[in-house]
Scaffold this active site. Sequence first.
Site, short mmCIF file in Angstrom:
data_model
loop_
_atom_site.label_atom_id
_atom_site.label_comp_id
_atom_site.label_asym_id
_atom_site.label_seq_id
_atom_site.Cartn_x
_atom_site.Cartn_y
_atom_site.Cartn_z
N ASP A 176 0.88 -1.16 0.00
CA ASP A 176 0.00 0.00 0.00
C ASP A 176 0.92 1.21 0.00
OD1 ASP A 176 -1.69 2.12 0.47
OD2 ASP A 176 -2.92 1.07 1.94
N HIS A 177 1.10 1.83 -1.18
CA HIS A 177 2.11 2.89 -1.31
C HIS A 177 1.80 4.10 -0.42
CE1 HIS A 177 -0.97 3.78 -4.45
NE2 HIS A 177 -0.81 5.01 -3.99
N LYS A 181 4.17 7.65 2.82
CA LYS A 181 4.13 9.09 3.05
C LYS A 181 4.75 9.42 4.42
CE LYS A 181 0.05 10.08 0.18
NZ LYS A 181 0.66 11.10 -0.68
N ASP A 234 -10.92 1.54 -3.75
CA ASP A 234 -9.63 2.14 -4.10
C ASP A 234 -9.00 2.88 -2.92
OD1 ASP A 234 -7.62 2.78 -6.16
OD2 ASP A 234 -8.28 4.84 -5.84
N HIS A 239 -6.07 2.29 2.01
CA HIS A 239 -5.41 3.46 2.58
C HIS A 239 -5.98 3.85 3.95
CE1 HIS A 239 -3.38 3.72 -1.11
NE2 HIS A 239 -4.15 4.57 -1.76
#
Length: 333
Positions: A176-177, A181, A234, A239
């Site tokens: 999960d990119h 962050k 999505d 996220h």
Amino acid sequence: MAELQSVCDVVIFGGHGDLAFRKLMPALYHLTDTGYLNSKSRIITVTRVEMTFEDHRKLVKEKLKEFLKENVFDEAKFKVFEKQLEVVVIEFDDNSSYEGLSKLLKQEPDRERINYLSTASDFFSTICTSLNEWNLISPKSRVVLEKPIGRDLESARLINKGVLQYFDESQIYRIDHYLGKDTVQNIMALRFSNRFFMPLWDANNIDHVQITVAENVGVEGRWGYYDEYGAMRDMIQNHLMQLLCLVAMEAPCSLDADSVRDEKVKVLRSLRKMTPRDIVEKTVRAQYTKGVSDGETVPNYTDGVPNSTTETFAALRVDIDNWRWNGVPFYLR
């Protein structure tokens, strides 16, 4: 072999997609520039569009200029970076089209290989099957699966089963990119290294929690993908659920991946199940219409997908039934 001396092949399936240009290529550019990716390593873009190497090189350069922070792109550094670039054209579901990739990889058969599947999850099992049939999987191979994995529990299990036929669990990285962050990575430090916050982080001191992911990037040509998945699949189920877990979990016994995962799972198991009435009262799905973002006009979602009922905005209230968060609503949007 020392980390900085290790030479590898990074194979990006879907390497001309939005994620690859927006996140992966800039990250690889930085890794090469700082010496964490050996300059002899290869970055192999797998695309479905016929393209010469020169066109590929120009496209990568153009996208790096677009997505790197201002004044970060450097012509001299790109001269080094471009020497690592390769491009191969493959139809993911056509096994015979993998011949070019096979020839390229077998030039360096002993290298570690990172297969980054930045494609629709429908292709994950198919790609792994073809890699196996062309003998492109070794004990040094890794496979990275980009979220979302499937559309529901059944399809996610089916995809995982297909990948596990060819890769050991220790070789699989479900990514999960969003967790990369800086602000997200700092949540655990804020919670567990701050003596001021630690004793106050519970239902006795917190009325409610709001987690908002406010994006200024629209669909931008990804109509086909987005209309199939929508904001709930999505964004919410990966996220925002990951952010929820980081905010609500107990301190892990260590910072290794399994320990952190175990604490996240405890949060997910403590989520109160929703009834049909809860879904009506505690969830919202909507679509963005034509408007303005950062001073620029943005289109109506249905301009790209007429008559679509897929949500581009989603929000919900969830409750965590454990001692720390009993009675504290969490609002995700």
